[in-house]
Write an enzyme that holds these catalytic residues in place. Structure first.
Site, PDB file in Angstrom:
ATOM      1  CG  ASN A   1       8.212  -6.358  16.841  1.00 19.51           C
ATOM      2  OD1 ASN A   1       7.361  -5.484  16.655  1.00 19.51           O
ATOM      3  ND2 ASN A   1       8.561  -7.217  15.895  1.00 19.51           N
TER       4      ASN A   1
ATOM      5  CG  HIS B   1       1.824  -9.868  15.168  1.00 23.81           C
ATOM      6  ND1 HIS B   1       3.047 -10.469  15.340  1.00 23.81           N
ATOM      7  CD2 HIS B   1       1.941  -9.047  14.084  1.00 23.81           C
ATOM      8  CE1 HIS B   1       3.886 -10.041  14.406  1.00 23.81           C
ATOM      9  NE2 HIS B   1       3.240  -9.190  13.633  1.00 23.81           N
TER      10      HIS B   1
ATOM     11  CG  ASP C   1       7.738  -2.274  14.784  1.00 24.05           C
ATOM     12  OD1 ASP C   1       8.517  -2.415  15.756  1.00 24.05           O
ATOM     13  OD2 ASP C   1       7.054  -3.205  14.335  1.00 24.05           O
TER      14      ASP C   1
ATOM     15  CB  VAL D   1      -1.791  -6.188  13.592  1.00 22.29           C
ATOM     16  CG1 VAL D   1      -2.581  -6.839  12.462  1.00 22.29           C
ATOM     17  CG2 VAL D   1      -1.706  -7.128  14.789  1.00 22.29           C
ATOM     18  CG  HIS D   2       2.536  -5.023   9.311  1.00 18.12           C
ATOM     19  ND1 HIS D   2       3.605  -5.713   8.775  1.00 18.12           N
ATOM     20  CD2 HIS D   2       2.998  -4.454  10.453  1.00 18.12           C
ATOM     21  CE1 HIS D   2       4.663  -5.577   9.559  1.00 18.12           C
ATOM     22  NE2 HIS D   2       4.303  -4.816  10.590  1.00 18.12           N
TER      23      HIS D   2
END
Length: 446
Positions: free
Chosen positions: A213, A307, A180, A335-336
């Site tokens: 993604n 997620h 990302d 995952v943020h």
């Protein structure tokens, strides 16, 4: 009076629930308030058409570097001049170029030039395409210690700027990015603004990346080919590592073997990626490269509600390869938030399994993933939903220090750190990836 008391009680309950979500579900100090997302920074193109923009470098083999950049002038040459002194270039290399179309968008001329051989730990000065603007970079060392900056789910927001500023305050040798990058999400001009945004950093230290993604950018039938922009702009050393795809590859630096995997390409036992990974691990000599590190995008272990389970099928297919090869540490994004696990194999603590770290908190535009499972599973040792970056300093053959740094406005605060011992030097787990006979799985014995 009763009505007023009811209102007060309701407000207290709401605040209590909110406080529980904000402060309890993540291990964070009480005085800290998690930041919201910030605006996207769209860096303009203010150079002449023939001048290089979006300059970034990446490692190729043990002593070469790939220099990549974009020009809007289609006639600009794909050449790099370089040397050890400012303004004095006694070496020159010519490379290749490409362009791509995405619906109505047409990219500039994307240049890729491999230069070298280069000396380790040396500063080089270079210019691209004959333009006068000078850049410089420092090659990584050939021996320990070596330091990696790690940042996932980067994007190009004000929080990204904060993360990169903090990373740049302390010297490092290589940046690792587990997917990302630009968050262009089919808006191709955002790939250009991202390239200009990170150029001050990516032009001076090698950036080694894998896809996430947000790099897929495919539509059924009308644009069926994924990763067109990513593969055109961010070429990694797949050929040099025997990979047939830019989506997965490996490289050696100092005494570390690093494997970058693709979460969004086939990974089952019959896939090209799986077979390549098997062959790559079998070649690793832990006498020469005692540290083994893997990066991928979708985490295999994750206690955040965001997620959840998305990396499970890949874990089921490949985890035994990691375990048998004694991978030391696995970095993921997606995952943020930040989370660190103990050494794990097959969902249980195992002293010969990798340490899993989720570091998808680089500064993305979507915000933070703040909800963690309660109670926290014992294999999860620390988590916090904040923006930041990590540092992996491998000190010697046996020991490394990992630290995670939270963005606190102008400062960077160390919130989590741990010393790690290489599994190649641990008596109970000792072995080399090239000799699988030394790796008797111990999971059933625990």
């Amino acid at each position: 009076m009763e009505k007023l008391q009811f209102i007060v009680l309701t407000l207290v309950t709401i605040l209590s629930i909110f406080s529980d979500q904000i402060l309890v579900q993540s291990q964070v100090s009480l005085e800290y308030v998690r930041p919201p997302p910030r605006r996207i920074i769209t860096t303009p193109h203010d150079r002449p058409e023939a001048h290089p923009q979006q300059v970034h470098i990446s490692l190729v083999g043990k002593d070469h570097m790939r220099v990549s950049w974009v020009t809007t002038d289609k006639n600009a040459p794909s050449t790099v001049e370089y040397g050890k002194l400012p303004g004095k270039y006694d070496m020159s290399m010519t490379g290749e170029h490409t362009t791509y179309r995405y619906f109505f968008y047409k990219s500039g001329k994307i240049h890729h030039v491999k230069i070298g051989p280069l000396e380790p730990g040396m500063t080089y000065y270079y210019c691209c395409g004959g333009a006068e603007k000078e850049f410089s970079f420092k090659t990584p060392p050939s021996k320990f210690p070596i330091e990696f900056a790690v940042a996932g789910d980067l994007g190009q927001t004000e929080w990204t700027a904060s993360t990169l500023l903090h990373i740049n305050k302390t010297d490092y040798d290589v940046l690792l990015l587990p997917g990302d990058l630009s968050y262009a999400d089919t808006q191709q001009p955002l790939w250009d603004t991202f390239g200009r945004f990170v150029e001050p950093y990516a032009s001076r230290r090698p950036w080694m990346v894998t896809q996430g993604n947000h790099e897929v950018e495919a539509f059924p039938i009308i644009h069926a080919h994924p990763f067109v922009a990513y593969n055109s702009r961010w070429i990694m050393p797949s050929d040099e590592s025997g990979s047939s795809s830019n989506l997965y590859y490996s490289f050696d630096v100092a005494g570390v073997h690093i494997i970058m995997l693709g979460s969004y390409t086939d990974f089952d036992a019959n896939s090209a990626q799986y077979k390549w990974l098997q062959a790559d691990l079998a070649k690793v000599n832990r006498q020469k490269t005692p540290w083994l590190v893997v990066l991928l995008h979708a985490p295999w272990y994750n206690t955040n509600t965001a997620h959840q389970g998305e990396g499970e099928s890949m874990r089921t297919a490949m985890e035994h390869l990691f375990y048998n090869a004694r991978v030391d540490i696995v970095f993921a994004g997606h995952v943020h938030s930040y989370e660190r696990f103990t050494r794990v194999y097959n969902n249980e603590a195992n002293p010969c399994g990798p340490v899993y770290v989720t570091i998808g908190d680089g500064g993305n535009r979507e915000g933070l993933a703040m909800m963690f499972q309660k109670p926290s599973p014992p294999i999860s040792l620390f988590h916090e939903a904040s923006f930041g970056h990590g540092r992996l300093r491998i000190q010697n053959l046996t020991h490394a220090h990992w630290s995670w740094h939270r963005n606190d406005d102008q400062d960077s605060t160390v919130r989590d750190d741990v010393w790690l011992e290489s599994l190649s030097s641990t008596a109970k787990c000792k072995g080399t990836a090239g000799d699988q006979r030394q790796f008797k799985p111990i999971g059933d014995e625990l």
